[in-house]
Design an enzyme around this catalytic site. Structure first.
Site, mmCIF file in Angstrom:
data_model
loop_
_atom_site.group_PDB
_atom_site.id
_atom_site.type_symbol
_atom_site.label_atom_id
_atom_site.label_comp_id
_atom_site.label_asym_id
_atom_site.label_seq_id
_atom_site.Cartn_x
_atom_site.Cartn_y
_atom_site.Cartn_z
ATOM 1 N N ASP A 13 0.860 -1.116 -0.128
ATOM 2 C CA ASP A 13 0.059 0.014 -0.098
ATOM 3 C C ASP A 13 0.943 1.348 -0.245
ATOM 4 O OD1 ASP A 13 -2.228 -1.690 -0.030
ATOM 5 O OD2 ASP A 13 -2.123 -1.703 2.422
ATOM 6 N N GLU A 14 1.909 1.290 -0.765
ATOM 7 C CA GLU A 14 2.962 2.275 -0.514
ATOM 8 C C GLU A 14 2.436 3.556 -1.575
ATOM 9 O OE1 GLU A 14 3.814 -0.759 -1.000
ATOM 10 O OE2 GLU A 14 5.227 -1.252 0.439
ATOM 11 N N LYS A 16 1.645 2.210 -5.079
ATOM 12 C CA LYS A 16 2.491 1.564 -6.229
ATOM 13 C C LYS A 16 1.381 1.885 -7.664
ATOM 14 C CE LYS A 16 2.267 -2.467 -4.297
ATOM 15 N NZ LYS A 16 1.918 -2.073 -2.980
ATOM 16 N N ALA A 39 -3.888 -8.040 -3.585
ATOM 17 C CA ALA A 39 -3.377 -6.571 -3.899
ATOM 18 C C ALA A 39 -4.646 -5.721 -4.003
ATOM 19 C CB ALA A 39 -2.464 -6.527 -5.172
ATOM 20 N N GLY A 40 -4.578 -4.387 -3.919
ATOM 21 C CA GLY A 40 -5.469 -3.118 -4.185
ATOM 22 C C GLY A 40 -4.645 -2.070 -4.606
ATOM 23 N N HIS A 41 -4.517 -1.766 -5.663
ATOM 24 C CA HIS A 41 -3.792 -0.723 -6.340
ATOM 25 C C HIS A 41 -4.643 0.467 -6.684
ATOM 26 C CE1 HIS A 41 -0.186 -3.695 -7.101
ATOM 27 N NE2 HIS A 41 -0.642 -3.807 -5.874
ATOM 28 N N ARG A 143 2.881 -28.976 -6.618
ATOM 29 C CA ARG A 143 2.591 -29.473 -7.859
ATOM 30 C C ARG A 143 1.432 -30.410 -8.177
ATOM 31 N NH1 ARG A 143 8.263 -32.350 -7.232
ATOM 32 N NH2 ARG A 143 7.238 -32.880 -5.254
ATOM 33 N N GLN A 222 2.131 -6.200 -3.022
ATOM 34 C CA GLN A 222 2.399 -6.017 -1.647
ATOM 35 C C GLN A 222 3.888 -5.427 -1.449
ATOM 36 O OE1 GLN A 222 1.428 -9.753 -3.204
ATOM 37 N NE2 GLN A 222 -0.416 -8.506 -2.672
ATOM 38 N N THR A 237 3.080 -12.488 2.908
ATOM 39 C CA THR A 237 2.200 -13.236 1.882
ATOM 40 C C THR A 237 2.933 -14.411 1.439
ATOM 41 O OG1 THR A 237 0.817 -12.987 0.118
ATOM 42 C CG2 THR A 237 3.237 -11.798 0.125
ATOM 43 N N ARG A 303 -5.617 0.577 8.600
ATOM 44 C CA ARG A 303 -4.067 0.097 8.852
ATOM 45 C C ARG A 303 -3.268 0.695 10.109
ATOM 46 N NH1 ARG A 303 -3.481 2.695 2.517
ATOM 47 N NH2 ARG A 303 -4.424 0.728 1.556
ATOM 48 N N LYS A 329 2.807 10.380 -0.350
ATOM 49 C CA LYS A 329 2.105 10.733 0.855
ATOM 50 C C LYS A 329 2.613 11.806 1.706
ATOM 51 C CE LYS A 329 -1.582 7.870 1.710
ATOM 52 N NZ LYS A 329 -2.251 6.994 1.812
ATOM 53 N N SER A 400 5.466 12.251 -4.019
ATOM 54 C CA SER A 400 4.212 12.331 -4.549
ATOM 55 C C SER A 400 3.364 13.064 -3.278
ATOM 56 C CB SER A 400 3.450 10.824 -4.530
ATOM 57 O OG SER A 400 2.042 10.746 -4.612
ATOM 58 N N GLY A 402 -0.240 13.599 -3.225
ATOM 59 C CA GLY A 402 -1.595 13.522 -3.367
ATOM 60 C C GLY A 402 -2.092 12.268 -4.366
HETATM 61 P P1 GDP Z 1 -0.758 0.052 -3.483
HETATM 62 O O1 GDP Z 1 -1.411 -1.045 -3.175
HETATM 63 O O2 GDP Z 1 0.667 0.494 -3.439
HETATM 64 O O3 GDP Z 1 -0.977 0.656 -4.945
HETATM 65 O O4 GDP Z 1 -1.400 1.399 -2.721
HETATM 66 P P2 GDP Z 1 -3.021 1.418 -2.413
HETATM 67 O O5 GDP Z 1 -3.711 2.037 -3.427
HETATM 68 O O6 GDP Z 1 -3.374 0.209 -1.470
HETATM 69 O O7 GDP Z 1 -2.996 2.624 -1.219
HETATM 70 C C1 GDP Z 1 -2.507 3.838 -1.456
HETATM 71 C C2 GDP Z 1 -3.684 4.969 -0.888
HETATM 72 O O8 GDP Z 1 -3.113 6.121 -0.835
HETATM 73 C C3 GDP Z 1 -4.420 4.986 -2.173
HETATM 74 O O9 GDP Z 1 -5.657 5.520 -1.465
HETATM 75 C C4 GDP Z 1 -4.016 6.182 -2.796
HETATM 76 O O10 GDP Z 1 -5.009 6.737 -3.496
HETATM 77 C C5 GDP Z 1 -3.455 7.157 -1.904
HETATM 78 N N1 GDP Z 1 -2.269 7.916 -2.315
HETATM 79 C C6 GDP Z 1 -1.163 7.397 -3.234
HETATM 80 N N2 GDP Z 1 -0.117 8.402 -3.337
HETATM 81 C C7 GDP Z 1 -0.678 9.520 -2.522
HETATM 82 C C8 GDP Z 1 -0.296 10.741 -2.121
HETATM 83 O O11 GDP Z 1 1.021 10.994 -2.360
HETATM 84 N N3 GDP Z 1 -0.768 11.473 -1.077
HETATM 85 C C9 GDP Z 1 -1.859 10.886 -0.776
HETATM 86 N N4 GDP Z 1 -2.456 11.628 0.324
HETATM 87 N N5 GDP Z 1 -2.391 9.796 -0.997
HETATM 88 C C10 GDP Z 1 -1.835 9.213 -1.871
HETATM 89 P P1 IMO Z 2 -0.926 -4.424 -2.283
HETATM 90 O O1 IMO Z 2 -0.441 -4.828 -3.393
HETATM 91 C C1 IMO Z 2 -0.979 -4.735 2.018
HETATM 92 C C2 IMO Z 2 -0.887 -8.670 3.940
HETATM 93 C C3 IMO Z 2 -2.410 -8.978 4.618
HETATM 94 C C4 IMO Z 2 -1.488 -10.078 5.391
HETATM 95 C C5 IMO Z 2 -0.577 -10.677 4.654
HETATM 96 C C6 IMO Z 2 -0.839 -12.072 4.145
HETATM 97 O O2 IMO Z 2 -2.174 -3.333 -2.135
HETATM 98 O O3 IMO Z 2 0.284 -3.442 -1.480
HETATM 99 P P2 IMO Z 2 -2.425 -12.814 2.200
HETATM 100 O O4 IMO Z 2 -3.628 -12.441 1.809
HETATM 101 O O5 IMO Z 2 -1.512 -12.345 1.115
HETATM 102 O O6 IMO Z 2 -2.082 -14.197 2.490
HETATM 103 O O7 IMO Z 2 -2.224 -11.804 3.376
HETATM 104 O O8 IMO Z 2 -0.181 -9.980 3.629
HETATM 105 N N1 IMO Z 2 -1.385 -7.984 2.260
HETATM 106 C C7 IMO Z 2 -1.108 -7.000 2.062
HETATM 107 N N2 IMO Z 2 -0.925 -5.624 2.832
HETATM 108 N N3 IMO Z 2 -1.202 -4.592 0.809
HETATM 109 C C8 IMO Z 2 -1.415 -5.637 0.197
HETATM 110 O O9 IMO Z 2 -1.044 -5.685 -1.374
HETATM 111 C C9 IMO Z 2 -1.348 -7.027 0.666
HETATM 112 N N4 IMO Z 2 -1.610 -7.891 0.290
HETATM 113 C C10 IMO Z 2 -1.495 -8.996 1.410
HETATM 114 O O10 IMO Z 2 -2.884 -8.116 5.237
HETATM 115 O O11 IMO Z 2 -1.143 -9.545 6.651
HETATM 116 MG MG MG Z 3 -2.728 -1.764 -1.639
#
Ligand code: GDP
Ligand code: IMO
Ligand code: MG
Length: 414
Positions: A13-14, A16, A39-41, A143, A222, A237, A303, A329, A400, A402
């Site tokens: 959740d950085e 990406k 993943a949730g991007h 396997r 992740q 994971t 989180r 952020k 970044s 926002g």
């Molecule tokens: P990912 O899994 O690494 O793609 O990250 P996520 O989408 O799960 O979580 C990042 C969150 O921060 C999302 O809600 C983005 O819209 C938001 N975001 C990304 N970059 C920035 C930033 O520079 N500032 C703020 N305030 N939010 C950001």
């Molecule tokens: P993105 O790609 C943050 C965490 C789960 C749990 C551990 C194992 O959006 O950054 P799993 O379902 O993979 O067996 O869970 O990994 N986790 C994440 N945390 N961002 C993610 O993906 C994650 N995918 C898995 O919360 O701690």
């Molecule tokens: Mg994410």
């Protein structure tokens, strides 16, 4: 050969998704190499928020081709739904999605098994996203998994239902709910729908593209702290989130790698259980969560929040050979009373497994003044970035400020 890898350096959740959307114009292909719908991007496109779970984050750029590589575990039903949502919003995914024939399938029963395994762990639960990731990778390593390419054979439906039955028998023995026949049929139908897309040897496809000098971005899911080998095991994971995972998860040679782009928040978050030395389980953490909207993009869970940890970050940079870093952020830290960054631990842990970290190493912090403007002209923001860059020894390329595409500052871009 022009392959860049982009990966998270913390616990996921950085940001990406946002960064890939920003830099995608530099590439022709974006390819996911591991993980699955855990993943949730998040990407903002035309004022709308999209959370991509399996589709690569370059999808909103018309020229980008999207590849789901062999290292991914693929949930066909969720993929079908994701594709439908994108099409409904005018995104022309039909002509740009390529699926690996060797990507392992997540079966409906894997999701139930993930639930059962978490339940059995009791207080030592990992905090899995319950998307069936662990059980699907277990079958791959044992396997006995089913791969997407298997669906092109006549015997597939029988094999699929047999595998579901074996899983359901295990679930039944534990008194756990099982996947219904209707659920299994829905997965089968979704797999049939996916046959519209090329199900191919994506490694050969990518290598041919590299030979034509096409620029490819490998998209990590992740973060490094969740890597099965190098993360805080067992609170990780089930895949190699690290840069090496891109070579195995896409079938591309290490010699093709040009840049390894690491993404880090200017603070730290973690969702799920496991060690987090700089966690602020207090009002500071609450402020970071509120300002940063730190709730899981996949599960909605709050989180855990804390300060940037340069010990963990340096290890991520070194093991992945990160050549440039992008901080996200920064805006969340604007006008905070104090900003802390961990530069050492009082006792160096002998490893980064849960066991070694369970003694909770005490971080040594340095303090920064907060900035009033999210602008590189602000002396406090530029001092913060210069100081971090000096300590980690690699260039910052962007920061970044926002969630939107335009909210990005080019820093040292070279
Ligand atoms: P990912 O899994 O690494 O793609 O990250 P996520 O989408 O799960 O979580 C990042 C969150 O921060 C999302 O809600 C983005 O819209 C938001 N975001 C990304 N970059 C920035 C930033 O520079 N500032 C703020 N305030 N939010 C950001
Ligand atoms: P993105 O790609 C943050 C965490 C789960 C749990 C551990 C194992 O959006 O950054 P799993 O379902 O993979 O067996 O869970 O990994 N986790 C994440 N945390 N961002 C993610 O993906 C994650 N995918 C898995 O919360 O701690
Ligand atoms: Mg994410």
């Amino acid at each position: 050969m022009p392959l860049d890898i982009l990966l998270g350096l913390q616990w996921g959740d950085e940001g990406k998704g946002k960064i890939i959307d920003v830099i995608a114009p530099q590439y022709e292909i974006v390819a996911r190499y591991q993980g699955g719908p855990n993943a949730g991007h998040t990407v903002y496109y035309q004022n709308q928020k999209f959370v991509l779970h399996q589709i690569p984050s370059g999808v909103f750029h018309p020229h980008i081709q999207c590849v789901i590589g062999n290292g991914v575990v693929l949930n066909p039903l969720l993929l079908k739904q994701e594709v439908e949502t994108l099409i409904a919003h005018g995104c022309n995914i039909q002509e740009k999605l390529f699926l690996s024939d060797s990507a392992h399938l997540i079966l409906p029963t894997h999701v139930y098994l993930d639930n059962l395994e978490e339940q059995n762990r009791g207080s030592a639960a990992i905090g899995s996203t319950k998307r069936g990731i662990g059980p699907a990778y277990q079958d791959k390593i044992a396997r006995k998994g089913l791969r997407l390419g298997d669906c092109l054979q006549n015997s597939f439906e029988k094999k699929f239902l047999q595998a579901c039955k074996i899983h359901n028998d295990i679930l039944k023995k534990s008194g756990h709910p099982t996947a219904s026949e209707a659920e299994c049929q829905a997965y089968l139908e979704a797999i049939n729908e996916l046959k519209k897309y090329p199900i191919i040897d994506t490694s050969a496809y990518l290598i041919a593209a590299l030979k034509k000098n096409k620029f490819i971005l490998a998209e990590g899911a992740q973060g490094f702290g969740l890597d099965i080998d190098h993360g805080s095991y067992p609170y990780v994971t089930s895949s190699n989130t690290s840069a090496g995972g891109a070579c195995t998860g896409l079938g591309v040679p290490p010699g093709a790698i040009r840049k390894v782009i690491g993404i880090s928040k200017a603070y730290a978050t973690r969702v799920g259980n496991g060690p987090f030395p700089t966690e602020q389980n207090n009002s500071i953490g609450d402020v970071l969560r509120k300002r940063g909207q730190e709730y899981g993009a996949t599960t909605g869970r709050p989180r855990r929040c804390g300060w940037l940890d340069l010990v963990a970050l340096q290890r991520a940079i070194d093991i992945n050979g990160v050549t440039e870093i992008i901080f996200t952020k920064l805006d969340v830290l604007q006008n905070l009373e104090e900003i802390l960054v961990a530069i050492a631990y009082q006792e160096i842990p002998y490893s980064f497994t849960e066991k070694a970290l369970s003694s909770s190493p005490q971080p040594v912090y340095i303090q920064f003044h907060s900035w009033q403007k999210n602008d590189l002209d602000d002396p406090h923001l530029s001092f913060f970035l210069q100081e971090i860059e000096k300590r980690i020894g690699i260039p910052i390329s962007y920061v970044s400020i926002g969630p939107e595409r335009e909210q990005i500052l080019s820093y040292n871009y070279f």
